[in-house]
Design an enzyme around this catalytic site. Structure first.
Site, PDB file in Angstrom:
ATOM      1  N   GLU A  89       1.236  57.850 -69.473  1.00  0.00           N
ATOM      2  CA  GLU A  89       2.266  57.100 -68.726  1.00  0.00           C
ATOM      3  C   GLU A  89       2.221  57.511 -67.259  1.00  0.00           C
ATOM      4  O   GLU A  89       2.331  58.709 -66.929  1.00  0.00           O
ATOM      5  CB  GLU A  89       3.650  57.371 -69.326  1.00  0.00           C
ATOM      6  N   LYS A 284      13.549  60.861 -75.099  1.00  0.00           N
ATOM      7  CA  LYS A 284      12.167  60.388 -74.922  1.00  0.00           C
ATOM      8  C   LYS A 284      11.648  60.867 -73.575  1.00  0.00           C
ATOM      9  O   LYS A 284      10.494  61.297 -73.447  1.00  0.00           O
ATOM     10  CB  LYS A 284      12.130  58.850 -75.027  1.00  0.00           C
ATOM     11  N   ASP A 300       0.554  70.807 -81.770  1.00  0.00           N
ATOM     12  CA  ASP A 300       0.774  69.638 -82.621  1.00  0.00           C
ATOM     13  C   ASP A 300       2.033  68.892 -82.153  1.00  0.00           C
ATOM     14  O   ASP A 300       3.150  69.302 -82.470  1.00  0.00           O
ATOM     15  CB  ASP A 300       0.913  70.139 -84.063  1.00  0.00           C
ATOM     16  N   HIS A 397       8.829  53.913 -60.753  1.00  0.00           N
ATOM     17  CA  HIS A 397       8.013  53.590 -61.921  1.00  0.00           C
ATOM     18  C   HIS A 397       6.987  52.509 -61.592  1.00  0.00           C
ATOM     19  O   HIS A 397       5.805  52.649 -61.883  1.00  0.00           O
ATOM     20  CB  HIS A 397       8.967  53.074 -62.999  1.00  0.00           C
TER      21      HIS A 397
HETATM   22  C1  MEV Z   1      10.507  56.555 -69.462  1.00  0.00           C
HETATM   23  O1  MEV Z   1       9.296  56.924 -70.042  1.00  0.00           O
HETATM   24  C2  MEV Z   1      11.544  57.626 -69.679  1.00  0.00           C
HETATM   25  C3  MEV Z   1      12.943  57.292 -69.167  1.00  0.00           C
HETATM   26  O2  MEV Z   1      13.392  56.078 -69.753  1.00  0.00           O
HETATM   27  C4  MEV Z   1      13.838  58.441 -69.571  1.00  0.00           C
HETATM   28  C5  MEV Z   1      15.307  58.198 -69.324  1.00  0.00           C
HETATM   29  O3  MEV Z   1      15.763  57.052 -69.359  1.00  0.00           O
HETATM   30  O4  MEV Z   1      16.017  59.207 -69.179  1.00  0.00           O
HETATM   31  C6  MEV Z   1      12.936  57.105 -67.698  1.00  0.00           C
END
Ligand code: MEV
Length: 455
Positions: A89, A284, A300, A397
């Site tokens: 990413e 995430k 792992d 992003h």
């Molecule tokens: C994107 O890979 C991760 C985010 O969505 C995490 C978040 O929203 O805190 C930017």
């Protein structure tokens, strides 16, 4: 092509070219040469290195490349680190590096390993009086430990081994269901093979001893082992990392002052602590950082994720792994996360880049690596939430994603440079980039035709 033709016996016995030829014939539309050439183009040029990678998995056709980057300027427990990160990413490494730099000017990360206990179970069924079984267990407990000495001796020399052994009777799960639960200290190893071997040793001893135990009779002699396996849920192999500073030291974010930022940040984390939809995305973001280091160090990531998400739901509701607060004018942001990682054994010994990653980190112990990884997760989470509560996530992003889009449209270096400048101001989307490149290319053709006609 019939479904039957896509099934095969003995595929694993084929050579690599045979595998590719069979796949090309049954699954790909481009010609067999094209398929073979493309897969082969990712083979390592060094035959020995390729053999090593082939040996890591099965039915290997080629190598699947992932970018290996580094995030410098991590200050963890007053030690400077440059962190290896393997991730696909685009904005993750930049965000981790930015979070790291920000906190390196504010005291850095303080990481503390709270405990390092791993756990495993022999799951079995036994029909009889549970009180009798507890007496049996107490009578054979020493025999169980002594019976696996050949497996535990080396680990004990390194200061680890079995740290606790207990019997759990759980008839609410299934009639006659028991667990033999063992705790382990696996030192610097992740320890999965060690734990599973010990558990299988325990299972064999349990069956044997039950069959010979004089107090048992008839059906009681028959102990059925369901399975013997480590648990990837290791809530007692856990580390905490935190950053903190006076609210005023957080600095301004555009028109937003430090106090407003801190309050918005804490509110965003509070939402993630209470709303599972937000918590999943929040976590995430944490695992964007954690997984990247876990992969780079040959650990792992499936085990780490499974455990982390189970831990995030430990109170009956899935929630944020990180926490933020403002107290006495001090902003504190922390994470507490289970991380059963190793720095010896497994892939850490085999994969040349996993070895390099550990070297880059100063060949840490498993405990030190836990602190490093938790801090990367926290830096990643900080950078994400900081963007969310200030500029929004898409600005940064999409800027990073712009490169991927330009690569997709096969932009040459001059087009790339021009697009990067243009999209400093303009909104980035797949179609806006396509249109921009089309206009650039049309202009280019215009200029080319002018040159060709000598005008
Ligand atoms: C994107 O890979 C991760 C985010 O969505 C995490 C978040 O929203 O805190 C930017």
């Amino acid at each position: 092509m019939r479904t039957k033709d896509k099934m095969i016996a003995g595929f694993s016995k084929f050579s690599k070219p045979e595998k590719l030829a069979w796949l090309a014939k049954h699954f790909f539309t481009s010609g067999p040469m094209d398929v073979a050439r493309e897969f082969a183009s990712f083979w390592h040029t060094n035959v020995e290195a390729q053999r090593l990678f082939d040996g890591i998995s099965e039915n290997t056709l080629t190598n699947f490349y992932m970018p290996y980057g580094v995030a410098p300027n991590f200050m963890i427990n007053n030690k400077a680190y440059c962190i290896p990160m393997v991730i696909e990413e685009s904005s993750v490494v930049a965000a981790a590096a930015s979070g790291a730099k920000y906190w390196s000017n504010r005291g850095g990360f303080k990481a503390t390993v709270l405990s390092m206990t791993k756990v495993g179970h022999v799951h079995f069924i036994w029909h009889g009086d549970p009180v009798k079984f507890y007496s049996f267990f107490n009578a054979i407990k020493d025999k169980l430990i002594a019976g696996v000495k050949d497996i535990t001796a080396n680990m004990e020399k390194r200061g680890g081994g079995i740290t606790n052994l207990e019997l759990l009777y759980l008839p609410e799960v299934e009639e006659g269901y028991y667990q033999l639960k063992a705790d382990f200290n696996t030192c610097d190893a992740m320890g999965a093979n060690f734990i599973n071997s010990v558990l299988e040793g325990f299972a064999a001893i349990l069956i044997d001893e039950a069959a010979q135990y004089e107090e048992f009779n008839g059906v009681e002699q028959d102990l059925q082992v369901v399975m013997s396996i480590l648990s990837n849920y290791t809530p007692e192999c856990i580390v905490r990392s935190e950053v903190s500073c006076k609210v005023g030291e957080l600095g301004n974010f555009g028109t937003m002052d430090a106090k407003e930022f801190a309050q918005k940040f804490v509110r965003a984390v509070h939402i993630a602590k209470n709303d599972s939809y937000r918590a999943a995305t929040h976590n995430k973001g944490i695992y964007n950082g954690i997984d990247a280091v876990v992969i780079a160090t040959g650990n792992d990531f499936r085990a780490i994720e499974a455990c982390g998400h189970a831990y995030a739901a430990r109170n009956g509701k899935y929630a944020s792994l990180s926490d933020a607060k403002i107290e006495n004018d001090t902003f504190t942001f922390s994470i507490t996360v289970p991380l059963a990682v190793g720095t010896v054994g497994g892939l850490t010994k085999i994969h040349p880049l996993a070895k390099r990653s550990l070297e880059l980190l100063g060949n840490p112990s498993a405990a030190e690596l836990m602190g490093i990884i938790a801090s990367v997760g926290l830096a990643q989470n900080f950078a994400a939430v900081r963007s969310l509560v200030t500029t929004g996530i898409q600005k940064g992003h999409m800027k990073m994603h712009l490169n991927n889009i330009l690569t997709h449209f096969k932009a040459n270096p001059i087009e790339k440079e021009s697009a990067l400048a243009y999209f400093e101001e303009a909104a980035i989307s797949f179609s806006s980039v396509r249109l921009y490149l089309e206009s650039l290319r049309t202009q280019g053709q215009g200029q080319a035709s002018l040159i060709n006609t000598g005008s």
